[in-house]
Enzyme design. Structure first.
Site, PDB file in Angstrom:
ATOM      1  N   HIS A 131      -7.086   8.058   1.099  1.00  0.00           N
ATOM      2  CA  HIS A 131      -5.882   7.252   0.999  1.00  0.00           C
ATOM      3  C   HIS A 131      -5.835   6.172   2.078  1.00  0.00           C
ATOM      4  O   HIS A 131      -6.056   6.448   3.255  1.00  0.00           O
ATOM      5  CB  HIS A 131      -4.661   8.169   1.115  1.00  0.00           C
ATOM      6  CG  HIS A 131      -3.368   7.530   0.773  1.00  0.00           C
ATOM      7  ND1 HIS A 131      -3.122   6.964  -0.461  1.00  0.00           N
ATOM      8  CD2 HIS A 131      -2.241   7.349   1.486  1.00  0.00           C
ATOM      9  CE1 HIS A 131      -1.900   6.480  -0.489  1.00  0.00           C
ATOM     10  NE2 HIS A 131      -1.334   6.695   0.684  1.00  0.00           N
ATOM     11  N   ASP A 141       0.841  -1.198   0.000  1.00  0.00           N
ATOM     12  CA  ASP A 141       0.000   0.000   0.000  1.00  0.00           C
ATOM     13  C   ASP A 141       0.871   1.241   0.000  1.00  0.00           C
ATOM     14  O   ASP A 141       1.952   1.250   0.602  1.00  0.00           O
ATOM     15  CB  ASP A 141      -0.903   0.011   1.245  1.00  0.00           C
ATOM     16  CG  ASP A 141      -0.127   0.274   2.519  1.00  0.00           C
ATOM     17  OD1 ASP A 141      -0.281   1.365   3.103  1.00  0.00           O
ATOM     18  OD2 ASP A 141       0.660  -0.602   2.935  1.00  0.00           O
ATOM     19  N   SER A 142       0.422   2.278  -0.690  1.00  0.00           N
ATOM     20  CA  SER A 142       1.093   3.575  -0.718  1.00  0.00           C
ATOM     21  C   SER A 142       2.556   3.419  -1.130  1.00  0.00           C
ATOM     22  O   SER A 142       2.842   2.964  -2.229  1.00  0.00           O
ATOM     23  CB  SER A 142       0.947   4.253   0.647  1.00  0.00           C
ATOM     24  OG  SER A 142       1.276   5.628   0.555  1.00  0.00           O
ATOM     25  N   ALA A 143       3.512   3.780  -0.250  1.00  0.00           N
ATOM     26  CA  ALA A 143       4.922   3.591  -0.596  1.00  0.00           C
ATOM     27  C   ALA A 143       5.215   2.118  -0.880  1.00  0.00           C
ATOM     28  O   ALA A 143       6.090   1.796  -1.694  1.00  0.00           O
ATOM     29  CB  ALA A 143       5.808   4.100   0.537  1.00  0.00           C
TER      30      ALA A 143
END
Length: 377
Positions: free
Chosen positions: A348, A221-223
């Protein structure tokens, strides 16, 4: 819009190798404003520091100049602060949970140190075995946190991966890579690659006895979604393992110039965090690792996986970048199959903050379905 099995009308938009209508500029602006004021990791704000000494720039972002190294130049409320000295104050510190048996799911976890010198380790999750002789797909997971916060043993990810391992019937390897700024990028990428190669070597008894590394998945997820992209590129160029599927959950990409549907402030925030985590990046935020669509970036057709799922939150400031990545991939000569999921009204990594909400449950269903889709092949 596809209807997902087991639900009525799903607020999670799904499509495979298709494009969808774009939001109007007013809708995009409203979504970006909501994102920039939200408490989630990408909902950061440029720190306003008044000074008589003017301003300086860092990766194109205005910052206050001051001889005091303890001046805060950037802040993500409730998550972290960056100081002029280069130090970081981590405000987001979820409790670290020990491995063991999770009573709610029956999943057992354990920690394994891969490199005592660097501190690289992984946490493995083994679901309750319905058929002890049956090998399980293996999922290597990379956590998010802007490369600067979070860990594999934090409650955030421990509480997400236990139910994922149980629902998908998958053996999970969660990577605890080194964080910036103490360990600037590419440390996190290098650690992740080392953990991936260790996984496929099946040196651990759980992996050797219960894992089917021929059915290998990557997720983050994300990074962590950004790391998945880098792993796929490395696998393509370095003779890496066969990867059946990749799951990019709200992946973190950026660029020096805002794209259609992206608020300029969101692009600036991404650039600031990236340049703090990777100060030596070629091209700044247009480094191909952060901007896979930058001129000169490796062609997406090289991505070393057969299937991909890209998920975004409609109200996430990263959604426009995620959509552009998906559309560029499906427009390329890449021979795999890609699926786009968009959670309406969500920000997010909402599924980590409120895992019991309906949209989070439906996203989990799609992830499980994606992993199991090739089991009968």
């Amino acid at each position: 819009m596809e209807k997902h099995k087991g639900h009525k009308e799903s607020p999670l938009r799904s499509r495979t190798k298709r494009t969808r209508g774009r939001r109007s500029p007013s809708q995009a602006l409203a979504d970006s404003r909501r994102t920039l004021s939200s408490p989630c990791i990408i909902g950061v704000k440029l720190f306003s520091h008044r000074t008589h000494r003017g301003q300086n720039t860092f990766c194109g972002i205005a910052m206050a100049t001051d001889p005091d190294p303890d001046v805060v130049v950037f802040e993500a409320p409730a998550h972290f602060r960056f100081y002029k000295s280069g130090n970081i104050e981590r405000l987001h510190r979820p409790p670290c949970l020990p491995p063991g048996v999770d009573e709610a799911t029956g999943v057992t976890s354990k920690d394994v140190v891969l490199d005592a010198d660097t501190g690289l380790s992984v946490r493995l999750y083994l679901p309750k075995l319905q058929e002890p002789s049956k090998k399980l797909p293996v999922l290597v997971f990379f956590h998010g946190g802007g490369f600067v916060i979070e860990s594999a043993d934090s409650s955030t990810y421990h509480n997400y991966l236990n139910p994922l391992a149980a629902a998908a019937g998958v053996l999970v390897v969660s990577v605890d890579y080194r964080l910036a700024p103490e360990h600037p990028l590419p440390a996190a990428y290098d650690d992740s690659w080392a953990a991936l190669l260790w996984t496929v070597s099946a040196q651990d008894d759980w992996l050797a006895e219960h894992g089917d590394v021929a059915r290998l998945f990557l997720a983050g997820d994300s990074a962590g979604g950004n790391i998945v992209h880098d792993m796929l590129m490395r696998a393509a160029t370095n003779g890496g393992p066969r990867i059946e599927g990749a799951i990019l959950l709200h992946p973190w990409f950026g660029g020096s110039t805002a794209i259609e549907g992206e608020h300029p402030a969101a692009a600036a925030v991404t650039g600031m965090i990236w340049c703090y985590a990777c100060p030596g990046a070629a091209g700044g935020v247009d480094d191909p690792k952060m901007n896979p669509l930058a001129p000169g970036a490796p062609a997406l057709e090289k991505l070393a996986c057969e299937r991909m799922l890209v998920a975004a939150g409609q109200s996430d400031g990263l959604a426009a970048r995620d959509r552009a990545y998906y559309e560029a991939l499906t427009a390329s000569p890449w021979r795999g199959t890609a699926t786009w999921l968009e959670s309406e009204g969500e920000g997010h990594v909402f599924f980590l903050e409120k895992p019991e909400c309906e949209n989070a449950k439906q996203l989990m269903d799609h992830v499980v379905e994606f992993i199991s889709a090739g089991s009968s092949a």
